[in-house]
Design an enzyme around this catalytic site. Structure first.
Site, PDB file in Angstrom:
ATOM      1  N   HIS A  26      39.922   8.760  65.500  1.00  0.00           N
ATOM      2  CA  HIS A  26      41.149   8.182  66.048  1.00  0.00           C
ATOM      3  C   HIS A  26      41.303   8.456  67.543  1.00  0.00           C
ATOM      4  CE1 HIS A  26      45.104   6.448  66.034  1.00  0.00           C
ATOM      5  NE2 HIS A  26      45.645   7.553  66.517  1.00  0.00           N
ATOM      6  N   ASP A  40      37.891   6.155  62.149  1.00  0.00           N
ATOM      7  CA  ASP A  40      39.309   6.461  62.358  1.00  0.00           C
ATOM      8  C   ASP A  40      39.991   6.645  61.005  1.00  0.00           C
ATOM      9  OD1 ASP A  40      41.949   6.640  63.123  1.00  0.00           O
ATOM     10  OD2 ASP A  40      41.947   4.806  64.328  1.00  0.00           O
ATOM     11  N   SER A  55      46.634   4.314  70.435  1.00  0.00           N
ATOM     12  CA  SER A  55      47.376   4.506  69.195  1.00  0.00           C
ATOM     13  C   SER A  55      48.723   3.770  69.266  1.00  0.00           C
ATOM     14  CB  SER A  55      47.535   6.001  68.915  1.00  0.00           C
ATOM     15  OG  SER A  55      47.987   6.238  67.602  1.00  0.00           O
TER      16      SER A  55
END
Length: 457
Positions: free
Chosen positions: A404, A371, A277
């Site tokens: 995600h 995601d 991320s």
């Protein structure tokens, strides 16, 4: 550039699992409990659980599970339980029927409908673990202590557990024997270095986590078990690091690269970066601006600056604008923030785009197609830019049914939880079965990627 679909992955053969059960590894002296145990108070002829390894395994390793001593074609329910460091309970269960010989080998016997999963899934009782407290995430803070896994066998397939027939405990550890955990407080660097056993040199990786701050060690510790000298690097909200940084100075991360290359047990001439991320975004920015970066694996990483701008020497990369009012409410009444960021390929967002055409490192983009935080298709657009610049130094590992959060194998799916930016309950994405396969495949591909470009074979 290449893409891999989850459905193309290979299953571990039943023969492999059977061989693990036939030759269980030696239990370490510190183990608290054996891997085989009948329920307390039952005779020695009672059903029992057989595990391989018997008492302790690494968290990202397979665990072979079998039950012996059942009646012919006896119906049973198997349940696994694990408590995290806060005491929150995670559980999974599956319904099985023993063979004619009273044996139940999860590598050969498919789970029947009605439990957490069904079908031939030897590790289903681990990857299907889910929190009893809704929307809770399994996090490991102290990698020096294992998680304790409880396994139970119950009579029948009822909605409520029947008679307890057998139980066992098993440790799921994060550090292999001989791996050294070294706190690092050198210059501005705040980190933990994990060194594999031995006195030789090892390929070096810097592991950088996402938003939230602090020092996150599980992924780095597991990588060290596989032969990588791995630095888990904090960059804000830890000790004397900034609590709410206005900018992320790439000079700090450059100092971490230099620390690794000066370490006598880190193999040069460069290092790898593994980021998730925001940490993946940081890793990509490092590859664009810093030297001695040889390979970058970015897990669901934005390709433009988000939330906190970057600065390096006299250059600043501003962040994409956020538009919280563009959040959508799903049919399940959860928030979906998929469309709240500006497009980094259109003005004004283009000024925030990380100039990856400057990167000399090999790039591996691991993207979850489901995601709901970072749009996976943006990586494809970056690929077009790189190709237009004559660059072929990138690969895309695309994971269907994956959201995600892409953790190492056997961490539970975290599909709805706290959004990393807005801190509200939101859709993060992912489907249980597909995610479990993607975890295994992505983890093996990440290791193969670093071995290829940091070691050369």
């Amino acid at each position: 550039m290449w893409q891999v679909g989850v459905r193309s992955l290979c299953r571990v053969s039943a023969r492999t699992w059977q061989s693990r059960l036939a030759r269980p590894g030696p239990a370490p002296a510190a183990s608290r409990s054996p891997g085989t145990a009948p329920a307390q108070g039952l005779s020695s002829m009672a059903p029992s659980i057989r595990l391989a390894p018997a008492a302790r395994s690494l968290f990202d390793e397979p665990l072979a599970i079998a039950v012996q001593g059942l009646g012919p074609r006896q119906q049973v329910t198997l349940r696994t339980s694990l408590r995290d460091e806060t005491g929150e309970l995670f559980q999974a269960s599956a319904r099985y029927q023993a063979g004619d010989d009273g044996q139940l080998d999860l590598a050969r016997c498919p789970a029947l409908p009605g439990g957490s999963f069904s079908g031939l899934e030897p590790m289903g009782l681990l990857w299907a673990l889910q929190p009893q407290k809704p929307f809770w995430r399994l996090v490991k803070r102290d990698v020096q202590s294992p998680f304790l896994l409880q396994l139970e066998v119950f009579e029948g397939h009822g909605e409520r557990p029947g008679q307890l027939l057998a139980q066992a405990q098993h440790e799921r550890a994060f550090l292999r024997d001989g791996v050294r955990r070294v706190p690092v407080r050198e210059g501005r660097i705040r980190a933990t270095l994990f060194l594999p056993p031995g006195e030789g040199t090892f390929p070096g990786i810097i592991d950088i986590h996402g938003l939230g701050g602090g020092l996150f060690e599980p992924r780095a510790s597991l990588l060290a078990n596989h032969g990588f000298a791995t630095l888990a690097l904090a960059y804000y909200q830890f000790e004397d690091l900034p609590q709410e940084p206005k900018e992320l100075h790439l000079e700090y991360f450059e100092e971490a690269v230099n620390y690794m290359l000066q370490h006598p047990q880190v193999k040069g001439p460069g290092v790898g970066l593994l980021g998730f991320s925001k940490g993946g975004e940081v890793s990509l920015a490092m590859a664009a601006f810093l030297k001695n970066i040889m390979a970058v694996a970015a897990l669901n990483a934005p390709v433009a600056a988000t939330c906190i701008p970057f600065s390096y020497k006299n250059k600043i990369i501003p962040t994409l604008a956020l538009h919280e009012h563009k959040a959508k409410v799903t049919d399940s009444k959860f928030l979906d923030y998929s469309d709240v960021l500006d497009d980094p390929f259109q003005a004004p967002g283009i000024q925030s785009l990380i100039p990856l055409e400057k990167a000399e490192a090999q790039l591996l983009f691991v993207v979850g197609q489901d995601d709901h935080v970072v749009k996976s298709h943006l990586v494809t657009e970056v690929g077009k830019i790189l190709q237009a610049h004559g660059k072929g130094n990138f690969q895309i590992l695309s994971c269907p049914g994956t959201g995600h959060c892409i953790d190492p194998p056997f961490f539970p799916l975290y599909s709805i939880g706290s959004h990393p930016v807005f801190h509200k309950r939101a859709v993060l994405g992912g489907e249980l079965w597909a995610y479990s396969k993607a975890q295994l495949h992505a983890w093996s591909q990440i290791q193969a990627f670093f071995k290829k470009y940091l070691i050369g074979n």
